[in-house]
Design an enzyme around this catalytic site. Sequence first.
Site, PDB file in Angstrom:
ATOM      1  N   ARG A 188       3.876  19.611   6.469  1.00 21.68           N
ATOM      2  CA  ARG A 188       4.815  18.596   6.959  1.00 21.68           C
ATOM      3  C   ARG A 188       5.997  19.176   7.773  1.00 21.68           C
ATOM      4  O   ARG A 188       6.334  18.617   8.812  1.00 21.68           O
ATOM      5  CB  ARG A 188       5.350  17.738   5.803  1.00 21.68           C
ATOM      6  CG  ARG A 188       4.261  16.968   5.043  1.00 21.68           C
ATOM      7  CD  ARG A 188       4.832  15.825   4.235  1.00 21.68           C
ATOM      8  NE  ARG A 188       5.362  14.792   5.086  1.00 21.68           N
ATOM      9  CZ  ARG A 188       6.624  14.658   5.386  1.00 21.68           C
ATOM     10  NH1 ARG A 188       7.530  15.448   4.858  1.00 21.68           N
ATOM     11  NH2 ARG A 188       7.003  13.704   6.197  1.00 21.68           N
ATOM     12  N   GLU A 229       0.830  -1.213   0.000  1.00 18.21           N
ATOM     13  CA  GLU A 229       0.000   0.000   0.000  1.00 18.21           C
ATOM     14  C   GLU A 229       0.861   1.259   0.000  1.00 18.21           C
ATOM     15  O   GLU A 229       0.787   2.067   0.920  1.00 18.21           O
ATOM     16  CB  GLU A 229      -0.880   0.028   1.251  1.00 18.21           C
ATOM     17  CG  GLU A 229      -1.799  -1.145   1.413  1.00 18.21           C
ATOM     18  CD  GLU A 229      -2.542  -1.134   2.752  1.00 18.21           C
ATOM     19  OE1 GLU A 229      -2.243  -0.273   3.615  1.00 18.21           O
ATOM     20  OE2 GLU A 229      -3.420  -1.975   2.930  1.00 18.21           O
ATOM     21  N   TYR A 251       1.199  13.922   0.841  1.00 13.43           N
ATOM     22  CA  TYR A 251       0.812  14.629   2.065  1.00 13.43           C
ATOM     23  C   TYR A 251       1.103  16.125   1.955  1.00 13.43           C
ATOM     24  O   TYR A 251       1.464  16.769   2.924  1.00 13.43           O
ATOM     25  CB  TYR A 251       1.489  13.999   3.294  1.00 13.43           C
ATOM     26  CG  TYR A 251       1.288  12.499   3.327  1.00 13.43           C
ATOM     27  CD1 TYR A 251       0.034  11.965   3.588  1.00 13.43           C
ATOM     28  CD2 TYR A 251       2.334  11.618   3.041  1.00 13.43           C
ATOM     29  CE1 TYR A 251      -0.180  10.589   3.571  1.00 13.43           C
ATOM     30  CE2 TYR A 251       2.134  10.246   3.018  1.00 13.43           C
ATOM     31  CZ  TYR A 251       0.873   9.750   3.283  1.00 13.43           C
ATOM     32  OH  TYR A 251       0.666   8.394   3.254  1.00 13.43           O
ATOM     33  N   CYS A 271      -0.188  33.535  10.164  1.00  9.46           N
ATOM     34  CA  CYS A 271       0.096  34.149  11.459  1.00  9.46           C
ATOM     35  C   CYS A 271       0.285  33.105  12.547  1.00  9.46           C
ATOM     36  O   CYS A 271      -0.563  32.936  13.433  1.00  9.46           O
ATOM     37  CB  CYS A 271      -1.007  35.132  11.804  1.00  9.46           C
ATOM     38  SG  CYS A 271      -0.912  36.541  10.716  1.00  9.46           S
ATOM     39  N   GLU A 272       1.353  32.367  12.452  1.00  7.49           N
ATOM     40  CA  GLU A 272       1.741  31.347  13.423  1.00  7.49           C
ATOM     41  C   GLU A 272       3.265  31.306  13.409  1.00  7.49           C
ATOM     42  O   GLU A 272       3.874  31.252  12.327  1.00  7.49           O
ATOM     43  CB  GLU A 272       1.259  29.946  12.992  1.00  7.49           C
ATOM     44  CG  GLU A 272      -0.222  29.772  12.906  1.00  7.49           C
ATOM     45  CD  GLU A 272      -0.856  29.288  14.209  1.00  7.49           C
ATOM     46  OE1 GLU A 272      -0.116  28.868  15.126  1.00  7.49           O
ATOM     47  OE2 GLU A 272      -2.086  29.348  14.284  1.00  7.49           O
ATOM     48  N   GLY A 301       2.063   4.959  -0.605  1.00  9.85           N
ATOM     49  CA  GLY A 301       1.535   6.274  -0.936  1.00  9.85           C
ATOM     50  C   GLY A 301       2.702   7.143  -1.361  1.00  9.85           C
ATOM     51  O   GLY A 301       2.943   7.391  -2.534  1.00  9.85           O
TER      52      GLY A 301
END
Length: 453
Positions: free
Chosen positions: A350, A311, A410, A381-382, A313
Amino acid sequence: MGTGVLTAEAPPFPRRGGVLHCGAHSLEGLAEQHKTPLYVYNGNRIVERLHTLEETFADRRGDVPGSTFISAATTRTSTPSPFQHPSPDPLVAYSVKANPNLAILRLLARAGAGADIVSGGELYRALRAGIPAHRIVFAGVGKSRDEMRYAIEAGIMSFHVESAQELEVLGALAAEMGAVAPVAVRVNPDVRSPTHEFTRTGHATAKFGVSPREAHDMYRRVAAHPALRAVGVDVHIGSQIRDPAPFLRALDVVLAVADRARRELGVELGYVDLGGGFGISDGAGDALDVHALGRQVATRLRGRGLTLIIEPGRFLVGDAGVLITQVLYVKKSDKKTFVVTDAGMTELIRPSHYGGVHSVTPVRENGQDPVELVDIVGPVCEQGDFLARDRPLPLPRPGALLCVHQAGAYGFTMASNYNSRPRPAEVLVHGDHVTLARRRERFDDLIRGEPHA
Ligand code: LLP
């Protein structure tokens, strides 16, 4: 193809005349046409990687007994859709969550991939893209009854059941629908995988899967249930794993579960699913040697009559995608140099969420800009909004384009509208063609669905 496949792979975004390209198209040209931030995918790379895995995990000796493995949810009223996959060939079930864009799913569907899904929405996408239901496996600790019903009606290959209660609900629902639901128990092998703690799933305290002992009990219940059928066994130990050893330890655990089910319950399973998690080369380290893993997996499965499912990804789409972003400002303080870009954690979470390390390079290299240690930060704004920290980079000027690599998995799928930022466009380059795989969101997309709009 032999063991040299990976090293022989061409870079998915080569530099020509100082400028990064995807196929025949310069990333500058694509950015000019589609604006930034922009995701660009190399479809040729995705298909090439699918074939690499098919070759790598195939048992070329072909001495697997020709038992015919037939699975798929069937209703008593409908024609059963038989899935015949005895075969020394593995089924590559693409993990849709890595990048669920329909253009990519269609590409993989045409190339023969199946799908690993974790929600009704992913099932909808996979079916829309033309992935046959009998090549779709459904994992996840929290499947709802509605999702199970949808999957039974669609005739999926198998449910990867993660708890005794889920099994009970699935059995009752299938019985109510007059159907037989195909089941593989997801085993938690209690294997520690060397990767970020949020993407580690195979240790005993993780929420995923059940212990080998409980798996055996569940197979006993399946064997006695008229609306359930045991078709396989499943494991998935985490993501971005670069070492083959934990995969092999996990495989040994599930093979022991399958052996015990055969011996003590007379249950003959058709497949073993090894999950995904094959690590790619990024800004932090090397790729998993899939060839070494493939050889050892094939050796362990030889003569067992079990089809292998994997599987992947990230392995298929990770380095086949980049995020192109434009430099807005270069801001120097006494202690730091910040390169402020028009992409940030809203486009690629990520780096801030998993400490993910993506290489970042200028789209156009002139060989003249002095290299400095910079933080590449977004407009959100972080303080946790960054794409890279303390990274050597030829100091760009405002307006320059940067390429964030290994962003195909992702990336967009985890993008958000935080700070009311419209999500970027995605384009797929395949052969000579460039397809708009998703148009850039507009402000009116942001308020769609709000009754007070
Ligand atoms: N199978 C199952 C059951 C999974 O949960 C996953 C990923 C895969 C396969 C595919 O794993 P892959 O081959 O892509 O490593 N957002 C995180 C990764 C989360 C992975 C979740 N499950 C990241 O950006 O690193």
